[in-house]
Design a protein around this motif. Structure first.
Motif: not given
Length: 371
Positions: A17-23
């Motif tokens: 989820e962090l990868e999607k939201e924060k890159g």
């Protein structure tokens, strides 16, 4: 066969989820967590052995391995294993090889969860700092506004919203007094990494390009490229000279910048708290350009030496002090603006120079004849 020490599917889902939201790449975070877990293991278990921590990329299961070197005889059980013992694990192992032995430390699941949380928080902060650094780094050369948080002769600190702007003494205008809670504008000179990697914006009000950007903001023709600012020289707080040019013969670049009754230039002067601004027209003929740069003084003649970028300027006697300016300010700013060395002489001084030169030539001729 691996024995699952910690199963944390929720962690993997959170990282995705962090990868999607924060890159922030999941793999990057997992590698950082694994590295931190090695340190955590050694610290919490007072361990001397070499360990490797591996996290399953799908389930979040965490495995801890003691890494040992295969020796003929093990002298240090924490880091070495005998060939005989190693071959019980894998018959193919021989002296000089390394072997990994899985260990399941008690309560390591709790330590791993705490460590993972700390790493994620740290990496999120770093990522946010990187994003802000990039954002403001892209704004170098722009004007920003902020509230003054701290003000003294050494440094002014501004609140720019997401981070601080710092204006060192050399970037301040010496004639200005800065007060806490005042809102001011500044020119983004640079963006640096401050304490603990936090980005810090270096702001200037004394830089010549601050005047350039204020004019660009105030005068649409400059922003649109119809009028070009060729050069700016500045004595911050006292006087600036700006050379402008337009390739369109129907446009008066000086008049457009000054505006009707000086309204346009007055807005810039107000922002600079009364700093005088001379707007002059740039010319590709250095003699004309240098003569204009010395305004408001009247110029009789300009003799240039192109190779040396040196100009001898002659002015009427009553214009000498005006051409030079108080403490040499007008001449100094003109030289910076044009990038030429400028020597100013009054009409009387110039005549005296000519007479002295003629007398010197005659003396030399007479000396040669006598020989």
């Amino acid at each position: 066969m691996k024995e699952q020490a910690i199963d944390n599917k929720e962690l993997i889902l959170a990282l995705e989820e962090l990868e999607k939201e924060k890159g922030i790449k999941k793999e990057y975070l997992l590698e950082a967590i694994e590295t931190a877990l090695v340190t955590a293991y050694k610290r919490n278990f007072d361990a001397l052995e070499n360990v490797r921590v591996e996290m399953d990329r799908q389930t979040g299961a965490t495995y801890v391995y003691s890494v040992k070197e295969v020796m003929k005889k093990a002298n240090d059980e924490a880091t070495e294993i005998s060939v005989k013992e190693a071959q019980k694990i894998n018959p193919d192992l021989k002296e000089g090889d390394t072997v990994e032995i899985e260990i399941i430390p008690r309560d390591f699941g709790r330590i791993a969860a705490q460590t993972a949380k700390q790493v994620i928080i740290q990496k999120l902060r770093e990522a946010e700092r990187d994003i802000i650094f990039t954002e403001f780094n892209d704004r170098k050369g722009e004007i920003v506004s902020g509230l003054i948080q701290k003000a003294d002769h050494n440094i002014v600190v501004m609140d720019l919203g997401k981070l601080e702007g710092v204006m060192p003494s050399k970037e301040q205008i010496p004639t200005e007094n800065y007060k806490v809670n005042d809102k001011i504008k500044g020119y983004v000179l640079d963006v640096e990494r401050g304490a603990k990697g936090a980005p810090q914006v270096i702001v200037s009000r004394s830089h010549p390009d601050f005047v350039r950007k204020l004019l660009e903001f105030e005068i649409p023709e400059i922003y649109e490229g119809v009028i070009e600012i060729k050069s700016v020289s500045r004595d911050p707080g006292y006087r600036s000279k700006v050379a402008v040019y337009s390739p369109d013969p129907n446009i008066d670049p000086v008049g457009s910048c000054v505006g009707q009754k000086g309204v346009r230039i007055q807005n810039v002067i107000n922002e600079l708290n009364g700093e005088k601004i001379d707007v002059i027209e740039w010319n590709d003929d250095p003699a004309i350009y240098i003569a204009s740069s010395l305004l408001p003084a009247q110029i009789l003649a300009v003799d240039i030496k192109e190779e040396e970028k040196f100009a001898q300027v002659i002015v009427p006697d009553d214009q000498l002090s005006l051409a030079i300016g108080r403490s040499g300010q007008n001449a100094r700013l003109a030289a910076r603006l044009t990038n030429w060395k400028i020597d100013i002489k009054s009409e009387t001084q110039f005549r005296e120079m000519l007479i002295e030169a003629q007398n010197s030539e005659q003396t030399e001729e007479q000396a040669e004849e006598a020989e």
